[in-house]
Design an enzyme around this catalytic site. Structure first.
Site, PDB file in Angstrom:
ATOM      1  CB  SER A  20      42.753 -11.329  75.644  1.00 28.52           C
ATOM      2  OG  SER A  20      43.485 -10.385  74.933  1.00 28.52           O
ATOM      3  CG  ASP A  55      50.231 -13.238  75.498  1.00 30.96           C
ATOM      4  OD1 ASP A  55      50.265 -12.260  74.723  1.00 30.96           O
ATOM      5  OD2 ASP A  55      49.287 -13.453  76.276  1.00 30.96           O
ATOM      6  CG  HIS A  69      47.112 -13.420  73.407  1.00 28.13           C
ATOM      7  ND1 HIS A  69      47.193 -12.814  74.640  1.00 28.13           N
ATOM      8  CD2 HIS A  69      45.939 -13.026  72.870  1.00 28.13           C
ATOM      9  CE1 HIS A  69      46.108 -12.073  74.830  1.00 28.13           C
ATOM     10  NE2 HIS A  69      45.328 -12.191  73.769  1.00 28.13           N
TER      11      HIS A  69
END
Length: 316
Positions: free
Chosen positions: A161, A253, A283
């Site tokens: 991320s 995501d 995610h």
């Protein structure tokens, strides 16, 4: 949710979160969001893997000491590339402990030393504090410090991320101004690469899949990076010369399409790329393997691609 493929264990996890209620990250303070993330690790992730070496250390950074954690499956390590792990959390939450179980798995599966970096967080330390710390840590590791019980021969930035963004940014910084050893590969996991773009996955997955549009906006406001800055919006930079890369995305995501766009641009730039999508997963899946058991299959596949890339560059 009905129009997208959602795995059974992912669906059950999302339904459990909905039933539990509670504040989303953007509904509270950064301190509250950090506490919630810290509490989720023992509840949501697997137990850490036993390793020969797990040691806390530090290096000097632009604003003081940067906490680090060194992992190694071997008690006696010779010359070796080293993975620099940069945790996710929107540049606002996350630390060495939130990603500790995953880092132990990473060190074991790749049989390489891992150094995790506890970079400064926003909003107390907005952009570019995080990339500054990550670059400083990378250069310190590359310098063969006496604190490391092996000789680094190459760097492999890796992160999830926001940490995926920082892995790419760090690799680019060391491409422009080389460190004492080269960056031999990079492994961004569901990375943020374009803070300004419009993507179908953002519209499809902006609600109901853990990471929401409101939370992303909250993270971005606190991080306060300049739109288009090359140390943030990495998709729009010249990618020629990027080291061999594994790009991991998740099917549910909001960031999926921009990760895929990054992989496509790398290929267009004649960079060696291995790419995978965790179809039906969300995610953050590397940190919720207990709650979403099928995530381990995604991680196993990801490790296969990473090992193939390391073999390609002669790092295995």
């Amino acid at each position: 949710m009905a129009d997208l493929h959602v795995r059974d264990d992912v669906r059950k996890f999302l339904e459990m979160l909905e039933q539990m209620g509670g504040k989303a990250a953007h509904e509270g303070t950064p301190a509250e969001a950090r506490m919630a993330f810290n509490m989720m690790t023992p509840l949501g992730d697997l137990e850490p893997v036993d390793l020969a070496v797990i040691t806390d250390m530090h290096c000097d950074g632009p604003a003081g000491r940067i906490p680090l954690r060194y992992y190694d499956a071997r008690a006696d390590r010779g010359d070796s590339p080293v993975i620099l792990f940069l945790h996710g959390g929107g540049f606002v939450i996350g630390n060495l402990d939130t990603h500790h179980p995953f880092c132990t798995s990473l060190a074991k599966a790749l049989d390489l030393p891992v150094v995790a970096v506890d970079y400064r967080l926003a909003p107390e330390h907005p952009f570019p504090a995080a990339p500054d710390d990550c670059e400083a840590a990378a250069r310190w590791v590359a310098s063969n410090p006496v604190a490391l019980p092996f000789t680094p021969t190459g760097l492999v930035p890796c992160g999830d991320s926001a940490g995926g963004n920082l892995a790419i940014v760090t690799a680019r910084a060391l491409q422009k101004e080389p460190a004492d050893v080269p960056v031999v590969a990079q492994f961004p996991i569901y990375p943020l690469v374009d803070s300004q773009g419009e993507y179908e996955s953002f519209r499809e997955c902006s609600e109901g899949f853990l990471l929401t549009a409101e939370t992303m906006e909250w993270f971005g406001k606190h991080y306060a990076a300049e739109a288009g800055n090359e140390r943030n919006d990495v998709l729009h930079q010249d990618l020629a010369g990027t080291p061999p890369t594994v790009v991991v995305t998740a099917g549910l995501d909001p960031l999926r399409d921009q990760g895929e766009a990054y992989a496509a641009k790398l290929r267009d730039s004649r960079v060696s790329v291995r790419e995978m999508t965790a179809d039906g997963n969300i995610h953050g899946f590397i940190c919720i393997r207990k709650m979403i058991p099928s995530s381990q299959q995604d991680i196993d596949q990801m490790f296969v691609l990473m090992n193939e890339t390391l073999e390609e560059v002669g790092a295995k």
